[in-house]
Design a protein around this motif. Structure first.
Motif, PDB file in Angstrom:
ATOM      1  N   ASN A  89      60.840  66.364  49.173  1.00  0.00           N
ATOM      2  CA  ASN A  89      61.998  65.715  48.846  1.00  0.00           C
ATOM      3  C   ASN A  89      63.371  66.569  48.932  1.00  0.00           C
ATOM      4  O   ASN A  89      64.208  66.701  47.788  1.00  0.00           O
ATOM      5  CB  ASN A  89      61.897  65.861  47.199  1.00  0.00           C
ATOM      6  N   ASP A 161      73.184  72.283  50.014  1.00  0.00           N
ATOM      7  CA  ASP A 161      72.365  71.821  48.867  1.00  0.00           C
ATOM      8  C   ASP A 161      73.313  71.985  47.561  1.00  0.00           C
ATOM      9  O   ASP A 161      73.082  71.034  46.756  1.00  0.00           O
ATOM     10  CB  ASP A 161      71.028  72.664  48.573  1.00  0.00           C
ATOM     11  N   TYR A 164      75.524  68.870  47.396  1.00  0.00           N
ATOM     12  CA  TYR A 164      74.827  67.757  47.124  1.00  0.00           C
ATOM     13  C   TYR A 164      74.582  67.707  45.618  1.00  0.00           C
ATOM     14  O   TYR A 164      74.731  66.734  44.647  1.00  0.00           O
ATOM     15  CB  TYR A 164      73.561  67.553  47.795  1.00  0.00           C
ATOM     16  N   SER A 165      74.252  68.993  45.079  1.00  0.00           N
ATOM     17  CA  SER A 165      74.150  68.966  43.531  1.00  0.00           C
ATOM     18  C   SER A 165      75.248  68.746  42.756  1.00  0.00           C
ATOM     19  O   SER A 165      75.170  68.259  41.942  1.00  0.00           O
ATOM     20  CB  SER A 165      73.228  70.505  43.303  1.00  0.00           C
ATOM     21  N   GLY A 169      73.505  64.840  43.249  1.00  0.00           N
ATOM     22  CA  GLY A 169      72.456  65.390  42.727  1.00  0.00           C
ATOM     23  C   GLY A 169      72.609  65.596  41.367  1.00  0.00           C
ATOM     24  O   GLY A 169      73.640  65.143  40.594  1.00  0.00           O
ATOM     25  N   PRO A 170      71.878  66.568  40.641  1.00  0.00           N
ATOM     26  CA  PRO A 170      70.829  67.414  41.447  1.00  0.00           C
ATOM     27  C   PRO A 170      69.619  66.733  41.375  1.00  0.00           C
ATOM     28  O   PRO A 170      68.742  67.147  42.310  1.00  0.00           O
ATOM     29  CB  PRO A 170      70.893  68.403  40.520  1.00  0.00           C
ATOM     30  N   GLU A 171      69.341  65.568  41.077  1.00  0.00           N
ATOM     31  CA  GLU A 171      67.799  64.840  41.410  1.00  0.00           C
ATOM     32  C   GLU A 171      67.995  64.291  42.709  1.00  0.00           C
ATOM     33  O   GLU A 171      68.899  63.942  43.210  1.00  0.00           O
ATOM     34  CB  GLU A 171      67.865  63.879  40.289  1.00  0.00           C
ATOM     35  N   PRO A 172      66.757  64.468  43.445  1.00  0.00           N
ATOM     36  CA  PRO A 172      66.367  64.314  44.767  1.00  0.00           C
ATOM     37  C   PRO A 172      66.492  62.457  44.799  1.00  0.00           C
ATOM     38  O   PRO A 172      66.365  61.752  43.723  1.00  0.00           O
ATOM     39  CB  PRO A 172      65.120  64.637  45.087  1.00  0.00           C
ATOM     40  N   PRO A 173      67.199  62.007  46.106  1.00  0.00           N
ATOM     41  CA  PRO A 173      67.211  60.706  45.876  1.00  0.00           C
ATOM     42  C   PRO A 173      65.901  59.829  46.019  1.00  0.00           C
ATOM     43  O   PRO A 173      65.002  60.313  46.354  1.00  0.00           O
ATOM     44  CB  PRO A 173      67.793  60.134  47.229  1.00  0.00           C
ATOM     45  N   GLU A 174      65.737  58.574  45.512  1.00  0.00           N
ATOM     46  CA  GLU A 174      64.518  57.980  45.607  1.00  0.00           C
ATOM     47  C   GLU A 174      63.945  57.609  47.077  1.00  0.00           C
ATOM     48  O   GLU A 174      62.748  57.321  47.022  1.00  0.00           O
ATOM     49  CB  GLU A 174      64.584  56.519  44.724  1.00  0.00           C
TER      50      GLU A 174
END
Length: 285
Positions: A89, A161, A164-165, A169-174
């Motif tokens: 992920n 990172d 992106y967060s 983010g901070p959740e990873p893309p689907e």
């Protein structure tokens, strides 16, 4: 005089003596205490880039199969990193990893510098000649400089990172599709792309300034690591526009070579590696 067969103890002592001398020379290359005069940095022009690329292409044509075999594992490592990122992920870090090839490129091309050096000296280089770097007194200095670039690469991934967060983010893309759509269609995605590009360019600049001519110089001259890095910085200061143009060409070539499943790196890395040697020969008198 009749030849005699040495006993194992004499072989061991001779090997230890040779190894000790090699270690001593390697440690000596880490410093620049014995250098009495700094190498002269020349002012570069765009013609120097053109001639260096042409000479690099000529070197690649002369030892194409050897050079391609030498760098074959680079796209394999890249593909493994991409697969690992997908499984863990870490999808947002795939592009920063590909961009990071520009930071690690000088380390990847050390063997190619050696091949170009031998061809310039009139020898017929083979891919095994690239491993002569391991026996070079400059190997320790090259290793230290390589560690610096590797650390820079790791810090760049951490920065990417964090960017992106703080944006998407901070959740990873689907999925890859949803991530690509978010980058293109959302304000946060544009901020991430532009901000990441600017920060990534800063890291690439730090790598380029230090490693522009230092790696080939360490192979070519016994100047030590401090002088090699100082000369690289001096070349950059004397010809900033040309050096930045060269950095852009390297980055763009590696990025384009990475698009078709990184296979293009088999061609891009050797040509750029050989060309870097010739640019060094024009940059340092």
């Amino acid at each position: 005089m009749a030849k005699t067969i040495g006993n194992p103890l004499s072989w061991l002592l001779q090997g230890a003596e040779t190894t000790g001398e090699h270690i001593g020379h390697t440690v000596g290359e880490m410093s620049s205490d014995g250098v009495k005069e700094m190498p002269k940095a020349c002012k570069l022009t765009m013609d120097d880039i053109i001639h260096s690329l042409a000479a690099g292409l000529e070197d690649f044509a002369a030892c194409r199969s050897d050079a391609m075999f030498l760098v074959l594992f680079y796209p394999l490592i890249g593909i493994a990193l991409v697969v690992m990122s997908l499984s863990m992920n870490l999808l947002p870090l795939i592009v920063p990893m590909i961009m990071g090839f520009a930071i690690l490129g000088p380390v990847a091309a050390v063997g190619l510098y050696e091949m170009s050096r031998r061809r310039e000296a009139g020898a017929e280089p083979q891919w095994l000649d690239a491993f002569a770097v391991l026996r070079s007194p400059a190997f320790g200095a090259i290793l230290v400089l390589g560690v610096y670039l590797a650390a820079l690469f790791m810090v760049w991934l951490v920065a990417a990172d964090m960017i992106y967060s703080r944006t998407l983010g901070p959740e990873p893309p689907e999925s890859i599709a949803s991530f690509a759509a978010a980058v293109v269609t959302t304000r946060e995605g544009w901020i991430m792309a532009i901000g990441g590009g600017i920060v990534g360019a800063g890291f690439a600049f730090a790598a380029l300034a230090v490693s522009l001519v230092s790696f080939p110089m360490l192979l070519h001259r016994h100047v030590g690591l401090p002088v090699a890095v100082a000369t690289s910085l001096k070349v950059f200061r004397k010809s900033p526009v040309v050096c930045l143009t060269w950095g852009f060409i390297v980055g763009a070539s590696l990025l384009i070579g990475s698009i078709p499943f990184l296979v293009g790196l088999i061609f891009a890395v050797p040509i750029l590696g050989h060309a870097t040697w010739h640019l060094y020969r024009r940059a340092v008198q």
